[in-house]
Design an enzyme around this catalytic site. Structure first.
Site, PDB file in Angstrom:
ATOM      1  N   LYS A 161       3.658   1.888   5.736  1.00 50.88           N
ATOM      2  CA  LYS A 161       4.167   2.974   4.889  1.00 50.88           C
ATOM      3  C   LYS A 161       3.080   3.488   3.954  1.00 50.88           C
ATOM      4  O   LYS A 161       2.824   4.688   3.885  1.00 50.88           O
ATOM      5  CB  LYS A 161       5.355   2.477   4.037  1.00 50.88           C
ATOM      6  N   THR A 162       2.457   2.560   3.255  1.00 56.59           N
ATOM      7  CA  THR A 162       1.453   2.987   2.287  1.00 56.59           C
ATOM      8  C   THR A 162       0.271   3.633   3.006  1.00 56.59           C
ATOM      9  O   THR A 162      -0.247   4.662   2.591  1.00 56.59           O
ATOM     10  CB  THR A 162       0.999   1.794   1.429  1.00 56.59           C
ATOM     11  N   ASP A 198       5.792   6.192  -3.551  1.00 55.87           N
ATOM     12  CA  ASP A 198       5.745   4.925  -2.803  1.00 55.87           C
ATOM     13  C   ASP A 198       6.694   3.933  -3.479  1.00 55.87           C
ATOM     14  O   ASP A 198       7.044   4.101  -4.642  1.00 55.87           O
ATOM     15  CB  ASP A 198       4.311   4.375  -2.793  1.00 55.87           C
ATOM     16  N   GLU A 199       7.098   2.907  -2.758  1.00 59.34           N
ATOM     17  CA  GLU A 199       8.017   1.886  -3.293  1.00 59.34           C
ATOM     18  C   GLU A 199       9.271   2.537  -3.880  1.00 59.34           C
ATOM     19  O   GLU A 199       9.763   2.171  -4.951  1.00 59.34           O
ATOM     20  CB  GLU A 199       7.323   1.026  -4.369  1.00 59.34           C
ATOM     21  N   GLN A 213      13.182  -4.623   0.046  1.00 60.13           N
ATOM     22  CA  GLN A 213      12.181  -5.073  -0.921  1.00 60.13           C
ATOM     23  C   GLN A 213      12.477  -4.609  -2.338  1.00 60.13           C
ATOM     24  O   GLN A 213      11.593  -4.585  -3.186  1.00 60.13           O
ATOM     25  CB  GLN A 213      10.786  -4.589  -0.509  1.00 60.13           C
ATOM     26  N   ARG A 250       4.005 -10.956   2.832  1.00 56.84           N
ATOM     27  CA  ARG A 250       2.640 -10.679   2.378  1.00 56.84           C
ATOM     28  C   ARG A 250       1.608 -11.321   3.300  1.00 56.84           C
ATOM     29  O   ARG A 250       0.431 -10.994   3.266  1.00 56.84           O
ATOM     30  CB  ARG A 250       2.382 -11.234   0.957  1.00 56.84           C
TER      31      ARG A 250
HETATM   32  P1  ATP Z   1       4.762  -2.982   2.245  1.00 55.84           P
HETATM   33  O1  ATP Z   1       6.195  -2.767   2.619  1.00 55.84           O
HETATM   34  O2  ATP Z   1       4.446  -4.420   2.088  1.00 55.84           O
HETATM   35  O3  ATP Z   1       4.333  -2.103   1.109  1.00 55.84           O
HETATM   36  P2  ATP Z   1       3.573  -1.075   4.048  1.00 55.84           P
HETATM   37  O4  ATP Z   1       4.658  -0.624   4.948  1.00 55.84           O
HETATM   38  O5  ATP Z   1       3.191  -0.196   2.939  1.00 55.84           O
HETATM   39  O6  ATP Z   1       3.912  -2.550   3.529  1.00 55.84           O
HETATM   40  P3  ATP Z   1       0.774  -1.049   4.697  1.00 55.84           P
HETATM   41  O7  ATP Z   1       0.309  -1.866   3.565  1.00 55.84           O
HETATM   42  O8  ATP Z   1       0.544   0.403   4.686  1.00 55.84           O
HETATM   43  O9  ATP Z   1       2.321  -1.370   4.967  1.00 55.84           O
HETATM   44  O10 ATP Z   1       0.193  -1.611   6.062  1.00 55.84           O
HETATM   45  C1  ATP Z   1       0.225  -2.985   6.412  1.00 55.84           C
HETATM   46  C2  ATP Z   1      -1.008  -3.348   7.223  1.00 55.84           C
HETATM   47  O11 ATP Z   1      -0.929  -2.807   8.530  1.00 55.84           O
HETATM   48  C3  ATP Z   1      -2.284  -2.820   6.619  1.00 55.84           C
HETATM   49  O12 ATP Z   1      -3.291  -3.793   6.789  1.00 55.84           O
HETATM   50  C4  ATP Z   1      -2.569  -1.586   7.441  1.00 55.84           C
HETATM   51  O13 ATP Z   1      -3.923  -1.254   7.441  1.00 55.84           O
HETATM   52  C5  ATP Z   1      -2.078  -2.007   8.810  1.00 55.84           C
HETATM   53  N1  ATP Z   1      -1.648  -0.876   9.656  1.00 55.84           N
HETATM   54  C6  ATP Z   1      -0.741   0.061   9.347  1.00 55.84           C
HETATM   55  N2  ATP Z   1      -0.570   0.918  10.362  1.00 55.84           N
HETATM   56  C7  ATP Z   1      -1.385   0.524  11.366  1.00 55.84           C
HETATM   57  C8  ATP Z   1      -1.677   1.008  12.689  1.00 55.84           C
HETATM   58  N3  ATP Z   1      -1.072   2.076  13.197  1.00 55.84           N
HETATM   59  N4  ATP Z   1      -2.587   0.324  13.415  1.00 55.84           N
HETATM   60  C9  ATP Z   1      -3.189  -0.765  12.908  1.00 55.84           C
HETATM   61  N5  ATP Z   1      -2.975  -1.259  11.687  1.00 55.84           N
HETATM   62  C10 ATP Z   1      -2.083  -0.625  10.909  1.00 55.84           C
HETATM   63 MG    MG Z   2       3.265  -0.438   0.838  1.00 58.52          MG
END
Ligand code: ATP
Ligand code: MG
Length: 663
Positions: free
Chosen positions: A35-36, A214-215, A245, A597
């Site tokens: 997401k982020t 975000d969040e 979350q 995490r």
């Molecule tokens: P959270 O809910 O914990 O905030 P999030 O959904 O924001 O998580 P991110 O932190 O953006 O997730 O991504 C998690 C990990 O996955 C990061 O290391 C990111 O670089 C990797 N990632 C995200 N998308 C891809 C992709 N399409 N291919 C490879 N790696 C990815």
């Molecule tokens: Mg995130």
């Protein structure tokens, strides 16, 4: 599109989000699904598409997250193009809104933000003035009621408790009289300005044409309304969140906002991300098995992209000392396999868990950084008490002596101290020796010599008690009492919370002395272990590198290759308050945040006993543990891992633990 980022590094759904730049977008997805990363790419895409950086706003939850997001976009598009981006928290956004237009809601332009001690001070005075029979009412309780009412936008007069309502109204008038606002007012007035002042609304809407949050699951309804006012048609707003979350219920966060969103911003483009890129299958299986026990959630599963992986370890520890020591040993061992210290994070629920972990890391001289909580050894009162322990062990350690010479104040002023320091330098002796040197004392005023004599007498008296065989912790305790250390410390505190925390830190330190000496350690050995001589280590420890020690709350949005989740005991996680308050689901989400995490390895631990105030108490494993999918968990026991029979020492302390539990 000449992207400054690699669009092929995104999956289909993520790409869809990045390409959908106009109109409302709702990204609902589980932990680690990118997401982020997606919204960060989306912001670069906006820039690539010619949107000016000043027209882009992203709101996140903490300053740290904001800084990180900003940095990531900068990396993609270059500093120059990204320089006018606004990435900030709700509160700092509101400060900007208020700086421009606070006059329109009846305050003067140079308003002041009131927080912390000043705020408590006002409330405490009001309690004294109006409290009557309830003078013991806690400022923290009043503040929390005020905050709840403000966040729900209810009038302060409507607070159920009449006295609290009266104090709340008086508090608000007082702030007003000082042209001050508190943190909640920031949001309230920010929203009010946008609601009532059309010129202001037009200004901000015209400035921030593209808004990202975000969040989003931790946005409360007031923040939600703020967003609604800020974003006008054509509703270029993208929010990202995961209802599983949501961990700030106590601040009034409201997952119903995710539903609200669809009402405020009609027909959003809804994007679901399902593949998790962060964690191994094992970690995700365990995470999924836990969160499905929450009721009323939107059913969703995290799909792994990294199949298999090491089983999640669940290690039973005999006590919290072993827990800390074992984890540090694990870090040392895995480091030898080529991991760096930055790969490790130790996640904990409560501040009470920090100290043992810090002790163990310090003993191995492993640098660490603390996030979301204060280091036990940064606490002034802990350093002060350790200073007294040092005087008992060896008063010739100048740093410790100088630290406590006039703490609490005993009439040995700065001038006298400087004179003593100079004299000790000239005569090449310790400050302690100086204080008992006739030659030095001869030149001082009678008041100063009197104060010094009294201090020297105290040190010697208490050293004698030690020699006479009295336990060190008792000697320390009675000395602190004799000099009214605690009452003095309490006068230095601004809030009740602070008072409680400092009180507890002092008794924990005394407890540490007790435990160490019971184990046969000398006081000096104890001090060397806790590295009181902080000057030696602090450089290392303050560096932004090392193992991360972090609260579960602060860990949201972050990731680490190797995670230790400690203290999975009933009363810690779930926290004991959650039973009374009926917030177990939120505790479960907190554990879910913790589990998700981990990138490669996750180790969870729980202790059969835990030391509180120098006494061992029996603990029960967390009621969340049976909920986990044990097919993906390797259950281990400390004693088996160590392959050692319990030593006499262990047995003795085990039995004394049982005794104290029975007492
Ligand atoms: P959270 O809910 O914990 O905030 P999030 O959904 O924001 O998580 P991110 O932190 O953006 O997730 O991504 C998690 C990990 O996955 C990061 O290391 C990111 O670089 C990797 N990632 C995200 N998308 C891809 C992709 N399409 N291919 C490879 N790696 C990815
Ligand atoms: Mg995130």
């Amino acid at each position: 599109m000449a992207a400054g980022f690699d669009i092929s590094a995104l999956n289909k759904a993520q790409r869809e989000a990045v390409m959908t730049l106009d109109g409302p977008v709702l990204i609902l997805a589980g932990a680690g699904t990118g997401k982020t990363r997606t919204v960060t790419c989306r912001m670069s895409a906006l820039l690539e598409n010619g949107v000016a950086s000043k027209n882009i706003l992203a709101v996140t939850f903490t300053n740290k997250a904001a800084a990180e997001m900003r940095e990531r976009v900068m990396e993609m598009v270059g500093k120059k193009r990204g320089k006018d981006l606004t990435v900030c928290t709700f509160h700092s956004l509101c400060v900007r809104i208020l700086r421009r237009d606070i006059e329109s809601v009846g305050y003067k332009k140079n308003f002041n933000i009131m927080a912390g001690g000043d705020q408590t001070g006002i409330i405490r005075q009001l309690i004294v003035r109006k409290g009557g029979a309830r003078e013991k009412l806690k400022p923290a309780e009043v503040m929390s009621e005020i905050s709840k009412a403000k966040n729900a936008e209810l009038p302060l007069t409507g607070i159920e408790d009449d006295l609290i309502a009266e104090i709340a109204v008086a508090y608000q008038n007082e702030l007003r009289a000082q042209n001050s606002i508190d943190f909640d007012d920031l949001l309230l007035l920010g929203e009010k300005i946008l609601r009532e002042n059309q010129a202001a609304r037009d200004y901000w809407r015209d400035l921030f044409r593209y808004v990202t949050v975000d969040e989003f699951q931790d946005t409360n309804s007031l923040q939600m309304r703020l967003i609604q006012k800020l974003v006008g048609e054509p509703y270029n707003i993208c929010v990202v969140g995961d209802d599983d979350q949501s961990i700030y219920g106590w601040r009034g966060a409201d997952t119903a906002n995710i539903l609200q969103f669809e009402r405020f911003f009609p027909n959003p483009h809804v994007i679901r991300l399902e593949e998790n890129y962060r964690s191994t299958e094992a970690v995700l299986k365990v995470a999924n098995s836990l969160i499905k026990h929450n009721t009323g959630r939107r059913e969703k599963q995290l799909r792994p992209t990294i199949m298999g992986g090491d089983l999640v370890r669940l290690v039973t520890m005999p006590g919290d000392d072993e827990e800390a020591e074992w984890i540090v040993q694990e870090i040392v061992a895995q480091r030898e396999e080529g991991k760096t210290l930055e790969d490790f994070a130790i996640l904990f629920r409560t501040n009470g868990q920090i100290r043992k972990m810090e002790n163990a890391l310090r003993e191995e001289k492993i640098p660490y950084r603390m996030v979301g909580a204060q280091s036990f050894y940064d606490r002034k009162e802990v350093r002060d008490v350790l200073g007294y322990v040092q005087l008992l062990a060896d008063p010739e350690k100048d740093i410790a002596l100088l630290r406590v010479l006039n703490t609490p104040p005993r009439g040995i002023g700065q001038n006298t101290t400087m004179l003593a320091l100079d004299y000790s330098r000239d005569h090449d002796c310790s400050v302690w020796k100086t204080l008992i040197d006739e030659g030095f004392l001869a030149d001082l005023s009678t008041r100063a010599t009197g104060a010094i004599a009294k201090f020297v007498q105290q040190v010697e008296d208490h050293q004698r008690m030690l020699v006479d065989g009295k336990a060190a912790a008792e000697v320390l305790d009675s000395w602190l009492r004799e000099m009214d250390f605690l009452p003095w410390l309490m006068t230095q505190c601004k809030t009740d919370k602070e008072r409680d925390a400092r009180n507890e830190a002092v008794s924990q330190t005394i407890g540490d002395v007790k435990v160490a000496t019971q184990k046969g350690k000398s006081l000096q050995e104890f001090l060397d272990k806790t590295a009181l001589d902080a000057d030696k280590n602090d450089d290392d420890l303050d560096k932004k590198s090392g193992v991360t020690l972090i609260t579960l709350h602060a860990s949201k949005g972050l990731e680490y290759p190797i995670v230790f989740l400690v203290g999975l005991e009933e009363g810690i996680l779930p926290h004991k308050r959650s039973q009374e308050e009926g917030t177990q689901d939120e505790e479960r989400r907190l554990l879910y945040v913790g589990i998700t995490r981990a990138k490669q390895r996750l180790t969870m631990t729980y202790c059969s006993t835990r030391v509180k105030y120098g006494k061992k108490e029996a603990c029960e494993p967390s009621s969340f543990l049976p909920e986990l999918d044990h097919d993906w968990i390797d259950e281990e026991d400390y004693d088996d891992l160590m392959g050692a029979e319990a030593s006499d020492d262990d047995l003795r302390s085990f039995f004394s633990g049982i005794h104290s539990a029975l007492e």
